[in-house]
Design an enzyme around this catalytic site. Structure first.
Site, PDB file in Angstrom:
ATOM      1  CG  HIS A 160      -2.018  -1.019   1.128  1.00 14.35           C
ATOM      2  ND1 HIS A 160      -2.814  -1.367   2.198  1.00 14.35           N
ATOM      3  CD2 HIS A 160      -2.420  -1.807   0.101  1.00 14.35           C
ATOM      4  CE1 HIS A 160      -3.645  -2.324   1.833  1.00 14.35           C
ATOM      5  NE2 HIS A 160      -3.424  -2.612   0.577  1.00 14.35           N
ATOM      6  CD  GLU A 212      -6.009   0.164   3.591  1.00 14.97           C
ATOM      7  OE1 GLU A 212      -5.842   0.138   4.820  1.00 14.97           O
ATOM      8  OE2 GLU A 212      -6.453  -0.798   2.945  1.00 14.97           O
ATOM      9  CG  ASP A 247      -3.688  -6.783   7.631  1.00 20.76           C
ATOM     10  OD1 ASP A 247      -3.029  -7.844   7.599  1.00 20.76           O
ATOM     11  OD2 ASP A 247      -4.506  -6.459   6.738  1.00 20.76           O
ATOM     12  CD  GLU A 295      -6.858  -7.862   8.536  1.00 22.68           C
ATOM     13  OE1 GLU A 295      -7.305  -6.963   9.284  1.00 22.68           O
ATOM     14  OE2 GLU A 295      -6.910  -7.786   7.297  1.00 22.68           O
ATOM     15  CG  ASP A 320      -7.872  -9.960   4.586  1.00 15.57           C
ATOM     16  OD1 ASP A 320      -8.756 -10.323   3.786  1.00 15.57           O
ATOM     17  OD2 ASP A 320      -7.150  -8.961   4.367  1.00 15.57           O
ATOM     18  CE  LYS A 345      -9.922  -6.803   2.928  1.00 19.62           C
ATOM     19  NZ  LYS A 345      -8.607  -7.406   2.565  1.00 19.62           N
ATOM     20  CG  HIS A 373     -11.117   0.057   3.975  1.00 21.92           C
ATOM     21  ND1 HIS A 373     -10.320   1.156   3.760  1.00 21.92           N
ATOM     22  CD2 HIS A 373     -10.364  -0.788   4.747  1.00 21.92           C
ATOM     23  CE1 HIS A 373      -9.153   0.981   4.368  1.00 21.92           C
ATOM     24  NE2 HIS A 373      -9.159  -0.168   4.982  1.00 21.92           N
ATOM     25  CE  LYS A 396      -8.658  -4.258   7.297  1.00 22.12           C
ATOM     26  NZ  LYS A 396      -7.286  -4.783   7.101  1.00 22.12           N
TER      27      LYS A 396
END
Ligand code: PGA
Ligand code: ZN
Length: 438
Positions: A160, A212, A247, A295, A320, A345, A373, A396
């Site tokens: 990210h 994010e 995470d 996570e 996840d 999700k 999200h 989140k």
């Protein structure tokens, strides 16, 4: 009844194409925009992108758009479904029409866009806010509403951001706040202090942000990130009332051949570790910092590491990539006692009904449910209503910054105001975020 279903290619928060759906009934037009992940799991439903390299580097979504316009849309209209009572039938019909186990025929992006817009049309047909309509779809209409504890992802790493940090998300959770609005204020105050700290430590050019909305300073080791968070929480005056969630999104730095994790690979500092070794790192972090949620600490196929870590695990252990919001994967994880919480999700599974079913299955198992999200988001705030409807107690949606992230937090504050105005029984999850649904 649905009179018209249209779709179009629009942009997400990364500037990549996504699907927009607009459903028209006698009560108006209802729109949805579909999110998209970057650190996607192998077991997610298929996001259909065009193979046309001449458009958007091959990322176009015209095929998914056409599937809505030419195939699913006309079929749904012909069936004369009642949007106010038949969300389940509509979602099941789309899955059947697609015919594949992972929605590869039409694309989960096409199917989810319709499913979300149908829910909005259904809510209006019943003259209900979306959260109230969804809560009755989830058979929770008799339960008091729960406003979720927000987990703000204020430091971004992994895929990210371009910084050297392998761990993808470092989140702060204002568990000591007394309302949604107060939790958002604390989150924003800490975010501001974090910006000041990063500026003084690394200079002005280091306050750029990741996908994010969290900062992405030139740090690499987990303890550097955690120390920054602790300092920012303290500077904002919220020590004690704010916990931390992590995470690592470890499937991204896991080598499936050697079965090793390498958190040094993003800064040319390769240091492969076994599952046991990285578990020891997590245990050290849990002993030294107020971390309450972990996570995807292990990769999506590294079952044995999950199972060992989950034994007597004191924190929330969220699957996840491991679970992909898929009931089959949830049941596999339950058999192996691999985790104690589901990350939810909606685009991992592709319909609202199946998302609700995944949450219900997790509840049956006594697990927590954490709504999420995607890193590629839109201004669509659907998941705010879904979180309140399911009473998951936490979600989140990135940092308290960037339009597509704050859209969800703003909607949650609207819902809080709305529930108060209507004098409905409700609570803010706070420190009880894991089991607020009970
Ligand atoms: P993604 O990241 O949306 O890029 O998959 C979110 C997450 O891993 O939780
Ligand atoms: Zn994740």
């Amino acid at each position: 009844y649905i009179t018209h279903i249209d779709a179009a290619e629009r942009l997400d928060s990364r500037g990549k194409p996504t699907v927009q759906v607009i459903i028209t009934t006698d009560r108006g037009a209802f729109r949805s925009l579909v999110p998209s992940g970057a650190s996607k799991g192998d077991y997610e439903a298929i996001e259909l992108r065009d193979a046309d390299a001449a458009r958007y580097q091959g990322n176009g979504m015209l095929r998914a758009v056409k599937n809505v316009q030419d195939v699913i849309g006309p079929e749904l209209i012909a069936k004369k479904f009642d949007v106010s009572t038949q969300q389940r039938e509509i979602d099941a019909f789309m899955c059947e029409l697609d015919g594949s186990p992972d929605k590869e025929q039409f694309g989960a992006n096409a199917i989810l866009g319709i499913s979300m817009a149908v829910a909005r049309a259904g809510a209006t047909a019943r003259d209900l806010p979306l959260y109230a309509h969804l809560s009755s779809l989830a058979y929770r209409a008799s339960k008091p509403y729960v406003l979720p504890t927000p987990f703000f992802n204020v430091l971004n790493g992994g895929v990210h951001s371009g910084n050297p940090m392998a761990f993808q998300e470092m989140m702060i959770a204002p568990v000591g706040a007394s309302s949604m609005a107060e939790a958002v204020r604390w989150g924003s105050e800490i975010y501001s202090e974090l910006k000041t700290l990063i500026t003084s430590k690394f200079g002005k050019s280091a306050v750029g942000i990741g996908d994010e909305g969290g900062f992405a300073p030139p740090i690499s080791e987990p303890h550097e990130a955690l120390d920054l968070l602790i300092a920012a929480i303290k500077a904002a005056g919220h020590e004690g009332g704010v916990k931390i969630g992590i995470d690592p999104a470890s499937s991204e730095f896991y080598n499936t051949d050697t079965r090793e994790y390498d958190i040094g690979m993003k800064w040319d500092h390769s240091s492969p570790q076994s599952g046991e070794q990285i578990a020891a790192l997590y245990h050290k972090i849990l002993a030294e910092y107020p971390v309450v949620l972990l996570e995807d600490p292990f990769a999506q196929d590294d079952w044995s590491s999950w199972t060992i870590f989950n034994k007597n695990c004191a924190v929330e252990l969220v699957g996840d990539d491991l679970l992909a919001t898929n009931i089959n994967r949830i049941n596999m994880a339950n058999e192996r006692e691999a985790c104690n919480a589901l990350l939810l999700k909606i685009n991992q599974i592709g319909t609202i009904s199946e998302s609700i079913d995944a949450a219900q299955r997790a509840y049956e198992l006594g697990w927590a449910v954490f709504v999420s999200h995607r890193s590629g988001e839109t201004t669509d705030d659907f998941i705010a209503d879904l979180t309140v409807a399911l009473g998951t107690g936490h979600l989140k949606s990135g940092s308290p910054c960037r339009g597509e992230r704050v859209a969800k937090y703003n909607r949650l504050m609207d819902i809080e105001d709305d529930i108060k105005r209507r004098n409905l029984e409700h609570s803010f999850a706070g420190a009880n975020f894991r089991y607020a649904y009970r």
